[in-house]
Scaffold this active site. Structure first.
Site, mmCIF file in Angstrom:
data_model
loop_
_atom_site.group_PDB
_atom_site.id
_atom_site.type_symbol
_atom_site.label_atom_id
_atom_site.label_comp_id
_atom_site.label_asym_id
_atom_site.label_seq_id
_atom_site.Cartn_x
_atom_site.Cartn_y
_atom_site.Cartn_z
ATOM 1 N N HIS A 176 1.155 -1.221 -0.057
ATOM 2 C CA HIS A 176 -0.197 0.203 -0.549
ATOM 3 C C HIS A 176 1.296 1.662 0.205
ATOM 4 C CE1 HIS A 176 0.940 0.953 4.162
ATOM 5 N NE2 HIS A 176 0.982 -0.338 4.835
ATOM 6 N N GLU A 231 -2.128 -6.924 7.739
ATOM 7 C CA GLU A 231 -0.653 -8.052 8.373
ATOM 8 C C GLU A 231 -0.662 -7.780 10.072
ATOM 9 O OE1 GLU A 231 2.220 -7.226 8.407
ATOM 10 O OE2 GLU A 231 3.010 -5.486 7.826
#
Length: 391
Positions: free
Chosen positions: A195, A271
């Site tokens: 990202h 994550e």
């Protein structure tokens, strides 16, 4: 009802330090039946390291039999028993990560520790010596009693696979991809996009799945548009899958608008949960939780302070998502918009690299990495941390 187990464990070193090994046996607390034996030669180590490794192996064997079970640990190592019981401080740096790893296996409320004299720990001691003898011969120790205690006498069972073996691609004995891939058809290709930047990224703060779920910064949104333009120019992406966290969904949406595709969310791509370290810099975490951080850096099986995820747990989660996505997107090129740890984990598993390689890869915000997965289970890393589209 959950079962109750007795774990007897031992470790030894012929030289201290010297050639070392450990052994552990798991018994049914009600019947005394031997349910599992584990032992391993570990190379050069001290007695205390071998004893701790025996404890860890025994706890893991009991946990595998019943994750909800209670455990009574019996060892003739006064040091290990007193340290694990919390009565003695762990001063040696080699012991801290091992103790932290042991504590993470069975919740504290379900495990108790008891010192026993050496003559009552003969089974585990014998296993440790068998493992050291096998190591001296260049062989691997083989258990006579598998988990469950049902193996017939004289029929040794192969040793249980390590965590990485469970997470690796399924095929074995396949030719190296560089030689045999032309005959295996079109692979499932994962283009892995980290990202774009968030406000936490340039400050190098822990930002996982247990924190504030930050959005992209202005820089991150610009990065997302740049990578979207680059991927549109290449014209190879057929599907888009993203982590559920906001920074990944925003990055994926920028690409999806350019390509006219929908975004599918995959929970397994999130994550790591960094627990109490979320939002802290590395220096801040080191200052507040020095022992926990040192243990975490020493072992991928240790979780961050406050109930976060170990890298070993993340590996199992990411590998499960990988296998599901490979099956779903056979022969297609898929953009996976995710985070540092999942991308590094996919690369590490594709290469068959050791767990510590996670600390030896650089992944920039909005960088591209690519891995191709073939029909025989092999994988080929085709790109790593490519950022030309940002320059």
């Amino acid at each position: 009802m959950a079962r109750r187990f007795i774990v007897e464990a031992d470790g030894g070193s012929r030289g201290n330090p010297g050639p070392a090994g450990y052994g552990a046996v798991v018994r049914d607390a009600e019947t005394g039946e031997t349910l599992a034996e584990v032992a391993e030669y570990i190379g050069t180590a001290t007695n205390n390291v071998a004893e701790y490794k025996g404890l860890i192996a025994g706890l893991r064997a009991a946990y595998a039999l019943d994750p909800e079970g209670g455990v009574q640990v019996r060892m003739d190592s006064k040091l290990v028993i007193e340290q694990m019981s919390g009565r003695w401080k762990i001063k040696h740096p080699d012991m801290r990560p091992l103790a932290a790893e042991a504590k993470a296996i069975v919740p504290p409320g379900r495990v108790a520790y008891e010192w026993i004299p050496r003559e009552r720990n003969k089974h585990a001691d014998r296993l440790a010596n068998e493992a050291m003898d096998a190591g001296k011969r260049g062989e691997r120790w083989q258990p006579k009693v598998p988990p469950g205690g049902t193996l017939a006498a004289g029929a040794p069972e192969a040793a249980a696979p390590a965590d990485d073996a469970l997470a690796a691609p399924a095929a074995t004995g396949a030719p190296a991809v560089g030689w045999g891939s032309a005959d295996l058809g079109t692979p499932a290709t994962f283009v892995l996009l980290r990202h774009g930047e968030t406000p936490l990224t340039p400050e190098k703060r822990f930002s996982g799945s247990g924190g504030s779920d930050p959005e992209l910064s202005d820089v991150g949104r610009h990065q997302a548009e740049r990578v979207a333009a680059a991927l549109a120019a290449r014209g190879t992406i057929q599907d888009i899958v993203a982590s559920p966290l906001r920074r990944c969904r925003e990055t994926a949406d920028a690409v999806a608008r350019r390509l006219g595709l929908e975004v599918r969310v995959e929970e397994g791509l999130r994550e790591t949960d960094f627990g109490a370290w979320e939002g802290l810099t590395f220096a801040e975490a080191k200052e507040r939780y020095p022992d926990d951080l040192a243990a975490w850096l020493a072992s991928t099986k240790v979780a961050p302070t406050g109930g976060g995820e170990s890298f070993a747990a993340v590996t199992r989660r990411v590998a499960a998502s990988r296998d599901k996505l490979i099956a779903r997107y056979t022969g297609r090129t898929v953009l996976l918009v995710t985070h540092v740890t999942p991308i590094k984990t996919l690369v590490r598993l594709a290469l068959g690299a050791p767990p510590e390689s996670l600390f030896r890869m650089e992944l920039s915000a909005a960088s591209l990495t690519a891995v191709a997965y073939y029909a025989d289970g092999n994988a080929s890393v085709r790109l790593l941390n490519e950022t030309a589209h940002l320059r």
